[in-house]
Design a protein around this motif. Structure first.
Motif, PDB file in Angstrom:
ATOM      1  N   TYR A  37      13.663  34.437  20.432  1.00  0.00           N
ATOM      2  CA  TYR A  37      14.206  35.614  20.506  1.00  0.00           C
ATOM      3  C   TYR A  37      15.563  35.705  20.819  1.00  0.00           C
ATOM      4  CZ  TYR A  37       9.372  36.947  20.575  1.00  0.00           C
ATOM      5  OH  TYR A  37       8.016  37.159  20.050  1.00  0.00           O
ATOM      6  N   MET A  78      18.730  37.371  18.650  1.00  0.00           N
ATOM      7  CA  MET A  78      19.728  38.241  19.158  1.00  0.00           C
ATOM      8  C   MET A  78      21.248  38.023  18.947  1.00  0.00           C
ATOM      9  SD  MET A  78      17.518  39.299  22.552  1.00  0.00           S
ATOM     10  CE  MET A  78      18.513  40.575  23.152  1.00  0.00           C
ATOM     11  N   ARG A 117       6.716  42.837  27.112  1.00  0.00           N
ATOM     12  CA  ARG A 117       7.998  42.848  26.524  1.00  0.00           C
ATOM     13  C   ARG A 117       8.907  43.187  27.433  1.00  0.00           C
ATOM     14  NH1 ARG A 117       7.758  42.644  21.182  1.00  0.00           N
ATOM     15  NH2 ARG A 117       5.735  43.201  19.988  1.00  0.00           N
ATOM     16  N   ASP A 118       8.370  43.993  28.566  1.00  0.00           N
ATOM     17  CA  ASP A 118       9.657  44.243  29.849  1.00  0.00           C
ATOM     18  C   ASP A 118      10.067  42.828  30.284  1.00  0.00           C
ATOM     19  OD1 ASP A 118       9.583  46.860  29.283  1.00  0.00           O
ATOM     20  OD2 ASP A 118       7.886  47.201  30.740  1.00  0.00           O
ATOM     21  N   SER A 139      17.676  38.987  29.169  1.00  0.00           N
ATOM     22  CA  SER A 139      18.929  39.142  29.911  1.00  0.00           C
ATOM     23  C   SER A 139      19.719  38.162  30.927  1.00  0.00           C
ATOM     24  CB  SER A 139      18.711  40.790  30.541  1.00  0.00           C
ATOM     25  OG  SER A 139      19.764  41.107  31.028  1.00  0.00           O
ATOM     26  N   ARG A 185      12.203  41.045  27.899  1.00  0.00           N
ATOM     27  CA  ARG A 185      13.747  41.687  28.013  1.00  0.00           C
ATOM     28  C   ARG A 185      14.497  41.211  29.383  1.00  0.00           C
ATOM     29  NH1 ARG A 185      11.435  46.757  26.658  1.00  0.00           N
ATOM     30  NH2 ARG A 185      11.125  46.732  24.524  1.00  0.00           N
ATOM     31  N   THR A 186      13.711  41.228  30.392  1.00  0.00           N
ATOM     32  CA  THR A 186      14.466  40.840  31.596  1.00  0.00           C
ATOM     33  C   THR A 186      14.755  39.672  31.541  1.00  0.00           C
ATOM     34  OG1 THR A 186      13.066  42.658  32.901  1.00  0.00           O
ATOM     35  CG2 THR A 186      14.306  41.030  34.148  1.00  0.00           C
TER      36      THR A 186
END
Length: 158
Positions: A51, A55, A130-131, A138, A134-135
């Motif tokens: 992923y 990105m 998904r949260d 990041s 994402r974390t």
């Protein structure tokens, strides 16, 4: 699990030493077959890295078509991060293969992504929201960027 496990009546009975040793050895083998916390972290990272690579690729394409003066510098930095992600992916795949662990995509729901983990004869279902993804992405991208920044600062000092 044997038929005698959980049967209170057998707790007071005498067992031969070799039976106890055999039972404890079997229990130790079962624990070694299960996935460890470190291996689970490697699986999570292996799931997230593709992923991240996607990105970074999209960002590189956006930079390429931008009119920014620093697009060449941003592009080089992005490519360096992308290369590091690919190296980490390869390293994790190799390590998990050595540990006899395979990871396959299973299904996706609205907020969850599931994977199947095949670990030393056992199968487990592993899900990420998904949260959380994402974390973690990041945090990992921040780490890669900080590493690149440290290398550049070291280069500028010399």
């Amino acid at each position: 699990m044997s038929k005698l496990d959980g049967n209170e009546r057998w707790k007071s009975k005498m067992l031969m030493t070799e039976h106890v040793q055999h039972y404890e050895q079997k229990q130790g083998e079962e624990v070694r077959k299960m996935i460890t916390v470190e291996e689970r972290t490697m699986v999570r990272d292996l799931i997230l890295l593709p992923y991240m690579e996607t990105m970074v690729s999209k960002s590189l394409k956006e930079i390429e078509f931008s009119g920014s003066i620093l697009k060449r510098a941003f592009g080089i930095a992005g490519q360096a991060i992308q290369e590091r992600i690919m190296q980490d992916t390869y390293r994790l795949q190799k390590e998990l293969k050595q540990h006899n662990i395979r990871v396959l995509a299973d299904e996706q729901e609205e907020f969850l992504v599931y994977y199947k983990i095949f670990c030393r004869g056992y199968q487990e279902r592993f899900g990420l929201t998904r949260d959380v993804m994402r974390t973690e992405i990041s945090l990992r991208l921040t780490k890669y960027t900080a590493e690149l920044g440290a290398v550049l600062k070291e280069y500028l000092k010399s």
